[in-house]
Design a protein around this motif. Structure first.
Motif, PDB file in Angstrom:
ATOM      1  N   MET A 141      51.731 -21.499  21.007  1.00  0.00           N
ATOM      2  CA  MET A 141      52.096 -20.087  20.850  1.00  0.00           C
ATOM      3  C   MET A 141      53.528 -19.891  21.338  1.00  0.00           C
ATOM      4  SD  MET A 141      50.099 -16.731  22.336  1.00  0.00           S
ATOM      5  CE  MET A 141      48.570 -17.227  21.513  1.00  0.00           C
ATOM      6  N   PRO A 142      54.378 -19.182  20.576  1.00  0.00           N
ATOM      7  CA  PRO A 142      55.775 -18.977  20.986  1.00  0.00           C
ATOM      8  C   PRO A 142      55.880 -18.284  22.343  1.00  0.00           C
ATOM      9  CG  PRO A 142      55.433 -18.296  18.707  1.00  0.00           C
ATOM     10  CD  PRO A 142      54.077 -18.564  19.280  1.00  0.00           C
ATOM     11  N   SER A 143      56.915 -18.635  23.083  1.00  0.00           N
ATOM     12  CA  SER A 143      57.105 -18.039  24.416  1.00  0.00           C
ATOM     13  C   SER A 143      57.279 -16.531  24.335  1.00  0.00           C
ATOM     14  CB  SER A 143      58.323 -18.676  25.093  1.00  0.00           C
ATOM     15  OG  SER A 143      58.114 -20.055  25.307  1.00  0.00           O
ATOM     16  N   SER A 144      57.938 -16.049  23.279  1.00  0.00           N
ATOM     17  CA  SER A 144      58.138 -14.606  23.140  1.00  0.00           C
ATOM     18  C   SER A 144      56.803 -13.875  23.023  1.00  0.00           C
ATOM     19  CB  SER A 144      58.999 -14.309  21.914  1.00  0.00           C
ATOM     20  OG  SER A 144      58.408 -14.856  20.742  1.00  0.00           O
ATOM     21  N   LEU A 145      55.844 -14.484  22.304  1.00  0.00           N
ATOM     22  CA  LEU A 145      54.533 -13.852  22.151  1.00  0.00           C
ATOM     23  C   LEU A 145      53.754 -13.888  23.461  1.00  0.00           C
ATOM     24  CD1 LEU A 145      52.599 -12.471  20.259  1.00  0.00           C
ATOM     25  CD2 LEU A 145      51.759 -14.713  19.516  1.00  0.00           C
ATOM     26  N   LEU A 146      53.858 -14.991  24.201  1.00  0.00           N
ATOM     27  CA  LEU A 146      53.223 -15.076  25.517  1.00  0.00           C
ATOM     28  C   LEU A 146      53.755 -13.986  26.443  1.00  0.00           C
ATOM     29  CD1 LEU A 146      53.261 -18.948  26.132  1.00  0.00           C
ATOM     30  CD2 LEU A 146      51.306 -17.554  25.459  1.00  0.00           C
TER      31      LEU A 146
END
Length: 299
Positions: free
Chosen positions: A1-6
């Motif tokens: 999962m992309p860091s931005s979404l996390l």
């Protein structure tokens, strides 16, 4: 999962948990509520690891670090947070957690000799300025009420909330040591939460707290939400981000959560921010965007 979404997931969840905590105040002692929350969360994580056929055993040296993480992150920090919300509006407690953008670089410099980025300091200054604007009217009103003879225990709540931010910061330092021994985020979380439950249960028994089961449906719904979303999912995102981008940037989640919490307080706690508070929100967002932008490329 992309860091931005996390980052977005953790911010949205934790922005709402400060209000959810208020649904657990009154009928059950704060320490007991924390024990219920992380006891249920750790049980869910252990069951998940068993379903994946993973061994639950970890080296004793790692267990020592997890016990320390449990004490700071899941025991001391949350007892102070729950108790402080008996005296402060939940949004203001959330605002104080933005101070972690200052505590975190300092502790990483002390314990890991990491350089202090001027970019992080600049973003932290902008964000903290926004936090001060967001917090100042409430601070002024409560200070005037205290000196007019209306004892609101505001300073006690303020001290507890500040202690919670420092405890969470030290917990982040321990997380870095944990990741050096194991990359299994969910299993180490399960043990850290179990240790935190043990610490807080010991405190509750020593202080003579009553272990009662509430009858309120709001309490049980908030407990499920805080355990599954506010603990399991949000902390999984948070600890993964610390491993990926470092604690100095990850703690800027603490700048976003006050904004979400304030917006919820407007609807749910009859909180009415003015232009000063809205200006503070804009500065908070600007600081976060500045901190999370990619580093400029060198020639």
């Amino acid at each position: 999962m992309p860091s931005s979404l996390l980052f977005i997931i953790a911010s949205l969840i934790w922005g709402s948990t400060f209000w959810a905590i208020t649904q657990q105040l009154g009928e059950v002692a704060p320490a007991v509520s924390v024990a219920y929350r992380f006891g249920l969360a750790s049980l869910c994580l252990f069951l998940w690891c068993l379903l994946k056929k993973e061994s639950l055993r970890l080296p004793w040296k790692l267990q020592g670090w997890l016990a320390l993480q449990g004490f700071f992150t899941f025991s001391l920090s949350y007892v102070c947070t729950y108790t402080s919300e008996q005296y402060l509006v939940s949004a203001l407690v959330a605002v104080l957690f933005a101070l972690m953008v200052i505590w975190s670089p300092i502790t990483e410099r002390i314990f890991f000799k990491k350089p202090l980025s001027w970019r992080i300091w600049g973003a932290a200054f902008v964000s903290i300025t926004g936090v001060i604007l967001l917090f100042f009217p409430a601070l002024k009103n409560n200070w005037e009420e205290t000196h007019s003879g209306h004892d609101t225990h505001f300073l006690l709540g303020l001290g507890l909330a500040l202690t919670a931010t420092l405890a969470s910061t030290f917990g982040n330092v321990v997380v870095v040591k944990v990741r050096q021994h194991s990359q299994n985020v969910l299993l180490t979380m399960a043990w850290a939460m179990a240790w935190g439950t043990a610490w807080i249960s010991l405190f509750a028994m020593i202080s003579g707290e009553q272990w009662t089961l509430p009858s309120s449906i709001n309490y049980w719904l908030s407990l499920i939400y805080l355990s599954l979303f506010g603990s399991v999912i949000a902390f999984a995102c948070y600890f993964t981000l610390i491993h990926r981008i470092g604690a100095q940037k990850t703690v800027f989640i603490g700048v976003i959560t006050p904004i979400i919490s304030v917006l919820l307080s407007i609807q749910l706690e009859n909180y009415h921010p003015g232009w000063i508070e809205w200006s503070g929100m804009v500065l908070c967002m600007a600081g976060v965007v500045w901190a999370l932008r990619g580093e400029p490329k060198r020639a």
